[in-house]
Scaffold this motif. Sequence first.
Motif, PDB file in Angstrom:
ATOM      1  N   PHE A  35       0.833  -1.201   0.000  1.00 29.43           N
ATOM      2  CA  PHE A  35       0.000   0.000   0.000  1.00 29.43           C
ATOM      3  C   PHE A  35       0.873   1.259   0.000  1.00 29.43           C
ATOM      4  O   PHE A  35       0.395   2.349  -0.224  1.00 29.43           O
ATOM      5  CB  PHE A  35      -0.888   0.028   1.255  1.00 29.43           C
ATOM      6  N   ILE A  36       2.159   1.062   0.337  1.00 31.90           N
ATOM      7  CA  ILE A  36       3.066   2.212   0.398  1.00 31.90           C
ATOM      8  C   ILE A  36       4.338   1.902  -0.388  1.00 31.90           C
ATOM      9  O   ILE A  36       4.661   0.742  -0.631  1.00 31.90           O
ATOM     10  CB  ILE A  36       3.432   2.573   1.857  1.00 31.90           C
ATOM     11  N   LYS A  37       5.026   2.953  -0.812  1.00 24.84           N
ATOM     12  CA  LYS A  37       6.322   2.756  -1.469  1.00 24.84           C
ATOM     13  C   LYS A  37       7.294   3.806  -0.932  1.00 24.84           C
ATOM     14  O   LYS A  37       6.869   4.839  -0.393  1.00 24.84           O
ATOM     15  CB  LYS A  37       6.185   2.832  -2.992  1.00 24.84           C
ATOM     16  N   VAL A  38       8.546   3.524  -1.093  1.00 24.69           N
ATOM     17  CA  VAL A  38       9.571   4.424  -0.562  1.00 24.69           C
ATOM     18  C   VAL A  38      10.209   5.184  -1.714  1.00 24.69           C
ATOM     19  O   VAL A  38      10.577   4.595  -2.732  1.00 24.69           O
ATOM     20  CB  VAL A  38      10.631   3.620   0.230  1.00 24.69           C
ATOM     21  N   GLU A  39      10.302   6.493  -1.562  1.00 23.56           N
ATOM     22  CA  GLU A  39      10.917   7.360  -2.593  1.00 23.56           C
ATOM     23  C   GLU A  39      12.116   8.059  -1.991  1.00 23.56           C
ATOM     24  O   GLU A  39      12.074   8.498  -0.843  1.00 23.56           O
ATOM     25  CB  GLU A  39       9.924   8.468  -2.963  1.00 23.56           C
ATOM     26  N   GLY A  40      13.152   8.227  -2.783  1.00 17.96           N
ATOM     27  CA  GLY A  40      14.332   8.946  -2.302  1.00 17.96           C
ATOM     28  C   GLY A  40      14.135  10.454  -2.373  1.00 17.96           C
ATOM     29  O   GLY A  40      13.354  10.954  -3.176  1.00 17.96           O
ATOM     30  N   MET A  41      14.853  11.166  -1.513  1.00 16.57           N
ATOM     31  CA  MET A  41      14.885  12.635  -1.590  1.00 16.57           C
ATOM     32  C   MET A  41      15.741  13.026  -2.794  1.00 16.57           C
ATOM     33  O   MET A  41      16.697  12.317  -3.123  1.00 16.57           O
ATOM     34  CB  MET A  41      15.582  13.205  -0.346  1.00 16.57           C
ATOM     35  N   THR A  42      15.442  14.144  -3.393  1.00 16.55           N
ATOM     36  CA  THR A  42      16.321  14.636  -4.452  1.00 16.55           C
ATOM     37  C   THR A  42      17.513  15.321  -3.789  1.00 16.55           C
ATOM     38  O   THR A  42      17.450  15.697  -2.611  1.00 16.55           O
ATOM     39  CB  THR A  42      15.597  15.662  -5.344  1.00 16.55           C
ATOM     40  N   ALA A  43      18.591  15.496  -4.550  1.00 15.64           N
ATOM     41  CA  ALA A  43      19.784  16.169  -4.016  1.00 15.64           C
ATOM     42  C   ALA A  43      19.408  17.574  -3.537  1.00 15.64           C
ATOM     43  O   ALA A  43      19.867  18.037  -2.487  1.00 15.64           O
ATOM     44  CB  ALA A  43      20.856  16.221  -5.090  1.00 15.64           C
ATOM     45  N   LYS A  44      18.529  18.230  -4.303  1.00 20.46           N
ATOM     46  CA  LYS A  44      18.111  19.594  -3.958  1.00 20.46           C
ATOM     47  C   LYS A  44      17.385  19.609  -2.601  1.00 20.46           C
ATOM     48  O   LYS A  44      17.645  20.457  -1.741  1.00 20.46           O
ATOM     49  CB  LYS A  44      17.194  20.127  -5.066  1.00 20.46           C
ATOM     50  N   GLU A  45      16.471  18.641  -2.406  1.00 20.64           N
ATOM     51  CA  GLU A  45      15.741  18.552  -1.130  1.00 20.64           C
ATOM     52  C   GLU A  45      16.693  18.261   0.024  1.00 20.64           C
ATOM     53  O   GLU A  45      16.568  18.820   1.108  1.00 20.64           O
ATOM     54  CB  GLU A  45      14.684  17.429  -1.201  1.00 20.64           C
ATOM     55  N   LEU A  73      22.050   9.104  -3.159  1.00 21.66           N
ATOM     56  CA  LEU A  73      22.205  10.544  -2.911  1.00 21.66           C
ATOM     57  C   LEU A  73      23.666  10.969  -2.981  1.00 21.66           C
ATOM     58  O   LEU A  73      23.985  12.011  -3.551  1.00 21.66           O
ATOM     59  CB  LEU A  73      21.643  10.912  -1.535  1.00 21.66           C
ATOM     60  N   ALA A  74      24.546  10.146  -2.419  1.00 25.11           N
ATOM     61  CA  ALA A  74      25.980  10.468  -2.441  1.00 25.11           C
ATOM     62  C   ALA A  74      26.448  10.625  -3.892  1.00 25.11           C
ATOM     63  O   ALA A  74      27.187  11.556  -4.227  1.00 25.11           O
ATOM     64  CB  ALA A  74      26.773   9.372  -1.733  1.00 25.11           C
ATOM     65  N   LYS A  75      25.955   9.723  -4.757  1.00 25.80           N
ATOM     66  CA  LYS A  75      26.323   9.770  -6.173  1.00 25.80           C
ATOM     67  C   LYS A  75      25.792  11.050  -6.826  1.00 25.80           C
ATOM     68  O   LYS A  75      26.507  11.740  -7.552  1.00 25.80           O
ATOM     69  CB  LYS A  75      25.752   8.530  -6.865  1.00 25.80           C
ATOM     70  N   GLU A  76      24.511  11.368  -6.524  1.00 27.90           N
ATOM     71  CA  GLU A  76      23.894  12.581  -7.078  1.00 27.90           C
ATOM     72  C   GLU A  76      24.623  13.842  -6.620  1.00 27.90           C
ATOM     73  O   GLU A  76      24.743  14.815  -7.349  1.00 27.90           O
ATOM     74  CB  GLU A  76      22.433  12.672  -6.641  1.00 27.90           C
ATOM     75  N   LEU A  77      25.069  13.809  -5.362  1.00 30.05           N
ATOM     76  CA  LEU A  77      25.762  14.976  -4.794  1.00 30.05           C
ATOM     77  C   LEU A  77      27.253  15.000  -5.172  1.00 30.05           C
ATOM     78  O   LEU A  77      27.990  15.880  -4.754  1.00 30.05           O
ATOM     79  CB  LEU A  77      25.635  14.962  -3.258  1.00 30.05           C
ATOM     80  N   ARG A  78      27.660  13.952  -5.914  1.00 23.71           N
ATOM     81  CA  ARG A  78      29.068  13.770  -6.322  1.00 23.71           C
ATOM     82  C   ARG A  78      30.006  13.728  -5.112  1.00 23.71           C
ATOM     83  O   ARG A  78      31.074  14.322  -5.089  1.00 23.71           O
ATOM     84  CB  ARG A  78      29.506  14.898  -7.278  1.00 23.71           C
ATOM     85  N   VAL A  79      29.549  13.008  -4.092  1.00 27.40           N
ATOM     86  CA  VAL A  79      30.359  12.832  -2.879  1.00 27.40           C
ATOM     87  C   VAL A  79      31.040  11.469  -2.972  1.00 27.40           C
ATOM     88  O   VAL A  79      30.376  10.444  -3.088  1.00 27.40           O
ATOM     89  CB  VAL A  79      29.464  12.880  -1.609  1.00 27.40           C
ATOM     90  N   ALA A  80      32.370  11.470  -2.944  1.00 23.88           N
ATOM     91  CA  ALA A  80      33.107  10.204  -2.954  1.00 23.88           C
ATOM     92  C   ALA A  80      33.252   9.735  -1.508  1.00 23.88           C
ATOM     93  O   ALA A  80      33.883  10.397  -0.689  1.00 23.88           O
ATOM     94  CB  ALA A  80      34.479  10.405  -3.588  1.00 23.88           C
ATOM     95  N   ILE A  81      32.635   8.586  -1.202  1.00 20.94           N
ATOM     96  CA  ILE A  81      32.674   8.084   0.178  1.00 20.94           C
ATOM     97  C   ILE A  81      34.069   7.515   0.455  1.00 20.94           C
ATOM     98  O   ILE A  81      34.530   6.628  -0.263  1.00 20.94           O
ATOM     99  CB  ILE A  81      31.596   6.979   0.396  1.00 20.94           C
ATOM    100  N   PRO A  82      34.756   8.016   1.478  1.00 15.96           N
ATOM    101  CA  PRO A  82      36.117   7.528   1.751  1.00 15.96           C
ATOM    102  C   PRO A  82      36.141   6.049   2.123  1.00 15.96           C
ATOM    103  O   PRO A  82      35.178   5.535   2.693  1.00 15.96           O
ATOM    104  CB  PRO A  82      36.586   8.398   2.926  1.00 15.96           C
TER     105      PRO A  82
END
Length: 249
Positions: A35-45, A73-82
Amino acid sequence: MIKKILVSQPKPSSEKSPYFDIAEKFGVELVFRPFIKVEGMTAKEFRTQKVNILDYTAIVFTSRHAIDHFFTLAKELRVAIPEDMKYFCVTETISLYIQKYVQYRKRKVFFGTTGKIDDLIPTMVKHKQEKYLIPMSDVHNDSVAKMLDSKNLQHQECVMYRTVSNDFTPEEVKSFDYDMLVFFSPSGIESLTKNFPDFKQGEIAIATFGPATAKAVKDAGLRLELEAPSEKYPSMTSALQHFLLEKQK
């Protein structure tokens, strides 16, 4: 007579799921339909929360959704995770899911056994110097923050995904002919009242898992016939099996 049951979860991936045993044993048709689904936040949000992922040295994951949306999100924000980022997960299954995104053997991964964050706290306390980031859903309370505060751990909660109604098509609304509905979250009840504003329960049995879901059913003015977990029936499948057995009598 209960012949057709709607389970508001995705269909189990394993053929060995107890749900399939129930269908066979009691001759009932089980339909899996979230009945529900999960959506990701956008980088802007996400940016509006003013959280910089690289300010943190450890990430706490409470679900696979959290892992999916964190790395997306990390990919969208171009954050390279150490590579030396540490991961703390509430179960081993969730910790293994990290492999989908990073090479597991090179990472520092810790996990609990019960699926509850309480179980992870002693391990986190042993790593008191870490700065913890906790990706969460938009529907959460401050119990985690309070728990970490009580242990003087440095932490920040942030919203990375949201739960939304998984709307029914007009065809699905027309063919809604179930004898029983099984819910696992208050959001599922919200979705039911949104998709079926004129819902009349009549003879339909409603089952819930967890006290918050049970409360949502009662608050919506609906009749609750099966509530799990209980001491005797810790899972929804064991409770459902007992319920159907009683109905047969």
